[in-house]
Design a protein around this motif. Structure first.
Motif, PDB file in Angstrom:
ATOM      1  N   GLY A 174      -1.710   2.595  -5.013  1.00  0.00           N
ATOM      2  CA  GLY A 174      -1.489   3.979  -4.618  1.00  0.00           C
ATOM      3  C   GLY A 174      -2.769   4.627  -4.105  1.00  0.00           C
ATOM      4  O   GLY A 174      -3.787   4.656  -4.809  1.00  0.00           O
ATOM      5  N   LEU A 175      -2.711   5.135  -2.860  1.00  0.00           N
ATOM      6  CA  LEU A 175      -3.860   5.792  -2.248  1.00  0.00           C
ATOM      7  C   LEU A 175      -3.423   7.127  -1.655  1.00  0.00           C
ATOM      8  O   LEU A 175      -2.486   7.178  -0.862  1.00  0.00           O
ATOM      9  CB  LEU A 175      -4.449   4.925  -1.126  1.00  0.00           C
ATOM     10  N   LEU A 176      -4.100   8.206  -2.039  1.00  0.00           N
ATOM     11  CA  LEU A 176      -3.873   9.503  -1.410  1.00  0.00           C
ATOM     12  C   LEU A 176      -4.902   9.637  -0.297  1.00  0.00           C
ATOM     13  O   LEU A 176      -6.100   9.657  -0.561  1.00  0.00           O
ATOM     14  CB  LEU A 176      -3.994  10.638  -2.428  1.00  0.00           C
ATOM     15  N   SER A 177      -4.429   9.725   0.941  1.00  0.00           N
ATOM     16  CA  SER A 177      -5.317   9.519   2.095  1.00  0.00           C
ATOM     17  C   SER A 177      -5.417  10.714   3.029  1.00  0.00           C
ATOM     18  O   SER A 177      -5.685  10.554   4.217  1.00  0.00           O
ATOM     19  CB  SER A 177      -4.826   8.301   2.892  1.00  0.00           C
ATOM     20  N   ASP A 178      -5.197  11.921   2.533  1.00  0.00           N
ATOM     21  CA  ASP A 178      -5.112  13.079   3.421  1.00  0.00           C
ATOM     22  C   ASP A 178      -6.368  13.942   3.448  1.00  0.00           C
ATOM     23  O   ASP A 178      -6.422  14.912   4.203  1.00  0.00           O
ATOM     24  CB  ASP A 178      -3.919  13.951   3.027  1.00  0.00           C
ATOM     25  N   GLN A 179      -7.372  13.631   2.643  1.00  0.00           N
ATOM     26  CA  GLN A 179      -8.561  14.465   2.628  1.00  0.00           C
ATOM     27  C   GLN A 179      -9.625  13.920   3.579  1.00  0.00           C
ATOM     28  O   GLN A 179      -9.518  12.814   4.086  1.00  0.00           O
ATOM     29  CB  GLN A 179      -9.103  14.589   1.203  1.00  0.00           C
ATOM     30  N   SER A 180     -10.659  14.701   3.820  1.00  0.00           N
ATOM     31  CA  SER A 180     -11.668  14.330   4.816  1.00  0.00           C
ATOM     32  C   SER A 180     -12.619  13.262   4.288  1.00  0.00           C
ATOM     33  O   SER A 180     -13.170  13.417   3.198  1.00  0.00           O
ATOM     34  CB  SER A 180     -12.490  15.555   5.222  1.00  0.00           C
ATOM     35  N   PRO A 181     -12.838  12.203   5.070  1.00  0.00           N
ATOM     36  CA  PRO A 181     -13.862  11.230   4.695  1.00  0.00           C
ATOM     37  C   PRO A 181     -15.247  11.786   5.000  1.00  0.00           C
ATOM     38  O   PRO A 181     -15.392  12.758   5.745  1.00  0.00           O
ATOM     39  CB  PRO A 181     -13.551  10.036   5.602  1.00  0.00           C
ATOM     40  N   GLN A 182     -16.283  11.186   4.413  1.00  0.00           N
ATOM     41  CA  GLN A 182     -17.650  11.556   4.764  1.00  0.00           C
ATOM     42  C   GLN A 182     -17.880  11.181   6.227  1.00  0.00           C
ATOM     43  O   GLN A 182     -17.395  10.153   6.695  1.00  0.00           O
ATOM     44  CB  GLN A 182     -18.637  10.820   3.866  1.00  0.00           C
ATOM     45  N   LEU A 183     -18.629  12.027   6.924  1.00  0.00           N
ATOM     46  CA  LEU A 183     -18.864  11.756   8.342  1.00  0.00           C
ATOM     47  C   LEU A 183     -19.535  10.404   8.561  1.00  0.00           C
ATOM     48  O   LEU A 183     -19.271   9.715   9.543  1.00  0.00           O
ATOM     49  CB  LEU A 183     -19.722  12.868   8.954  1.00  0.00           C
ATOM     50  N   THR A 191      -9.030   5.936   7.174  1.00  0.00           N
ATOM     51  CA  THR A 191      -8.319   4.771   7.712  1.00  0.00           C
ATOM     52  C   THR A 191      -8.267   3.620   6.706  1.00  0.00           C
ATOM     53  O   THR A 191      -7.840   2.522   7.036  1.00  0.00           O
ATOM     54  CB  THR A 191      -8.994   4.272   9.002  1.00  0.00           C
ATOM     55  N   GLY A 192      -8.705   3.889   5.473  1.00  0.00           N
ATOM     56  CA  GLY A 192      -8.773   2.829   4.467  1.00  0.00           C
ATOM     57  C   GLY A 192      -7.440   2.187   4.156  1.00  0.00           C
ATOM     58  O   GLY A 192      -7.343   0.960   4.005  1.00  0.00           O
ATOM     59  N   ALA A 193      -6.375   2.999   4.052  1.00  0.00           N
ATOM     60  CA  ALA A 193      -5.053   2.451   3.732  1.00  0.00           C
ATOM     61  C   ALA A 193      -4.600   1.478   4.812  1.00  0.00           C
ATOM     62  O   ALA A 193      -4.099   0.389   4.527  1.00  0.00           O
ATOM     63  CB  ALA A 193      -4.042   3.584   3.561  1.00  0.00           C
ATOM     64  N   GLU A 194      -4.768   1.876   6.074  1.00  0.00           N
ATOM     65  CA  GLU A 194      -4.399   1.002   7.181  1.00  0.00           C
ATOM     66  C   GLU A 194      -5.236  -0.277   7.174  1.00  0.00           C
ATOM     67  O   GLU A 194      -4.718  -1.385   7.349  1.00  0.00           O
ATOM     68  CB  GLU A 194      -4.590   1.717   8.518  1.00  0.00           C
ATOM     69  N   MET A 195      -6.536  -0.133   6.989  1.00  0.00           N
ATOM     70  CA  MET A 195      -7.443  -1.279   7.006  1.00  0.00           C
ATOM     71  C   MET A 195      -7.043  -2.304   5.944  1.00  0.00           C
ATOM     72  O   MET A 195      -6.976  -3.512   6.215  1.00  0.00           O
ATOM     73  CB  MET A 195      -8.872  -0.806   6.775  1.00  0.00           C
ATOM     74  N   ILE A 202       0.880  -1.172   0.000  1.00  0.00           N
ATOM     75  CA  ILE A 202       0.000   0.000   0.000  1.00  0.00           C
ATOM     76  C   ILE A 202       0.914   1.217   0.000  1.00  0.00           C
ATOM     77  O   ILE A 202       1.707   1.421   0.924  1.00  0.00           O
ATOM     78  CB  ILE A 202      -0.912   0.031   1.240  1.00  0.00           C
ATOM     79  N   LEU A 203       0.827   2.008  -1.048  1.00  0.00           N
ATOM     80  CA  LEU A 203       1.646   3.208  -1.195  1.00  0.00           C
ATOM     81  C   LEU A 203       0.745   4.402  -0.907  1.00  0.00           C
ATOM     82  O   LEU A 203      -0.213   4.652  -1.642  1.00  0.00           O
ATOM     83  CB  LEU A 203       2.197   3.274  -2.620  1.00  0.00           C
ATOM     84  N   THR A 204       1.040   5.117   0.164  1.00  0.00           N
ATOM     85  CA  THR A 204       0.129   6.172   0.582  1.00  0.00           C
ATOM     86  C   THR A 204       0.847   7.509   0.771  1.00  0.00           C
ATOM     87  O   THR A 204       2.007   7.554   1.168  1.00  0.00           O
ATOM     88  CB  THR A 204      -0.599   5.755   1.885  1.00  0.00           C
ATOM     89  N   GLY A 205       0.147   8.574   0.474  1.00  0.00           N
ATOM     90  CA  GLY A 205       0.748   9.898   0.579  1.00  0.00           C
ATOM     91  C   GLY A 205      -0.308  10.981   0.532  1.00  0.00           C
ATOM     92  O   GLY A 205      -1.511  10.703   0.414  1.00  0.00           O
ATOM     93  N   PRO A 206       0.087  12.242   0.609  1.00  0.00           N
ATOM     94  CA  PRO A 206      -0.844  13.368   0.584  1.00  0.00           C
ATOM     95  C   PRO A 206      -0.911  14.022  -0.790  1.00  0.00           C
ATOM     96  O   PRO A 206      -0.116  13.716  -1.688  1.00  0.00           O
ATOM     97  CB  PRO A 206      -0.213  14.324   1.601  1.00  0.00           C
ATOM     98  N   HIS A 207      -1.864  14.928  -0.943  1.00  0.00           N
ATOM     99  CA  HIS A 207      -1.930  15.775  -2.142  1.00  0.00           C
ATOM    100  C   HIS A 207      -0.914  16.911  -1.947  1.00  0.00           C
ATOM    101  O   HIS A 207      -1.250  17.997  -1.460  1.00  0.00           O
ATOM    102  CB  HIS A 207      -3.329  16.338  -2.321  1.00  0.00           C
ATOM    103  N   TYR A 208       0.301  16.637  -2.296  1.00  0.00           N
ATOM    104  CA  TYR A 208       1.404  17.558  -2.031  1.00  0.00           C
ATOM    105  C   TYR A 208       2.326  17.604  -3.248  1.00  0.00           C
ATOM    106  O   TYR A 208       2.575  16.580  -3.892  1.00  0.00           O
ATOM    107  CB  TYR A 208       2.186  17.080  -0.811  1.00  0.00           C
ATOM    108  N   ALA A 209       2.833  18.807  -3.558  1.00  0.00           N
ATOM    109  CA  ALA A 209       3.704  19.009  -4.730  1.00  0.00           C
ATOM    110  C   ALA A 209       2.958  18.556  -5.987  1.00  0.00           C
ATOM    111  O   ALA A 209       1.862  19.021  -6.253  1.00  0.00           O
ATOM    112  CB  ALA A 209       5.036  18.295  -4.543  1.00  0.00           C
ATOM    113  N   ASN A 210       3.532  17.618  -6.746  1.00  0.00           N
ATOM    114  CA  ASN A 210       2.854  17.064  -7.922  1.00  0.00           C
ATOM    115  C   ASN A 210       2.578  15.592  -7.653  1.00  0.00           C
ATOM    116  O   ASN A 210       3.510  14.789  -7.559  1.00  0.00           O
ATOM    117  CB  ASN A 210       3.740  17.232  -9.160  1.00  0.00           C
TER     118      ASN A 210
END
Length: 294
Positions: free
Chosen positions: A188-197, A215-219, A115-123
């Motif tokens: 590849g999962l970008l996991s830094d945005q807000s999930p639905q409540l 928490t999807g990447a961890e799960m 699982i490759l995870t990161g934020p919406h950062y740079a490009n």
């Protein structure tokens, strides 16, 4: 018919812009930045509010300076996305470098997926080129565009390096299939945005604010005993990036719930604090402020 008409009208323009050299595209970006920031004011209040919440210790002058730098970068990334429709592999390889690919050679030996995870950062678009340098079968989660014709063009553009684009809603089924057939893959999962409540399981502090956390990447990593790796991309100069990777865990199933998510969130926060102007601030990351359960 309306989708087709929109496609016929819009895509040729996108394609023609995409064919322009980077030097011309960045000159256009400079003009668009002035329009977006000073005339249109696209989401300026959201960005300002995000920055003030994330950096309460900074002065108004410092916050505005970061905001201006962010918008310049934001428009640059937008034109880089357009350029991706026609850019060559060789051009991307020159502009988007990797520093420690040997990590994946070592991880591949254990027979597990990643699982490759990161934020919406740079490009974050050009990370698709990673598939050219690793042994894993590559997948990237994406949100489908409503226009099917434009969606198909976007898929082709992003898949030119061999990465398989898969809708977020279908990625679990694909992981199950690959796991069952012993196919080593990288997701590849970008996991830094807000999930639905309604889909929130965990709240924690991010940049000093208590927010719902994906928490999807961890799960997925724990459920299928996958290695978990963090992406860290730096902007070296305009149009040039350098990405490195750090292992979050190669024994994800042994961690207590949410610990891997906390490690990921901490890495994102440290990266943002280094150069905040390269984070994706137009997303209303703190929209659920004060909604955390007691």
């Amino acid at each position: 018919m309306m989708h087709l008409l929109v496609y016929i009208l819009i895509y040729p323009v996108i394609w023609l812009i995409s064919m322009l050299p980077f030097s011309v595209l960045y000159a256009i970006s400079d003009v668009v930045y002035l329009l977006v920031y000073y005339v249109i004011g696209y989401r300026k209040k959201v960005v300002l509010n995000n920055l003030r919440l994330a950096f309460p210790e900074k002065t108004d002058e410092e916050i505005v300076k970061i905001r201006k730098k962010f918008y310049r970068h934001f428009v640059d990334v937008f034109v880089e996305m357009i350029k991706s429709f026609t850019v060559s592999k060789e051009e991307v390889y020159k502009r988007y470098k990797y520093t420690n690919l040997e990590l994946f050679d070592e991880l591949y030996k254990d027979g597990k997926s990643v699982i490759l995870t990161g934020p919406h950062y740079a490009n974050w678009e050009w990370i698709m080129s990673l598939d050219s340098f690793v042994k894993y079968k590559g997948y990237a989660a994406f949100t489908k565009v409503k226009n099917p014709y434009l969606n198909e063009k976007i898929l082709r553009s992003r898949a030119k390096f061999g990465t398989n684009l898969i809708q977020t809603s279908k990625i679990i089924a694909e992981i199950k299939h690959n796991h069952k057939h012993n196919i080593q893959a990288m997701y590849g999962l970008l996991s830094d945005q807000s999930p639905q409540l309604s889909k929130t399981f965990y709240w924690s502090e991010f940049l000093g604010v208590k927010v719902p956390i994906h928490t999807g990447a961890e799960m997925l990593a724990k459920r299928f005993k996958m290695n978990m790796v963090y992406i860290e991309t730096k902007k070296i100069k305009r149009g040039y990036y350098e990405t490195s990777f750090s292992l979050i865990s190669n024994e994800t199933e042994k961690y207590p719930d949410y610990k891997l998510t906390d490690i990921f969130t901490d890495k994102v926060e440290k990266q943002i604090r280094t150069q905040p102007e390269y984070y994706f601030w137009t997303h209303n990351r703190f929209k659920h402020l004060n909604k955390a359960p007691k």
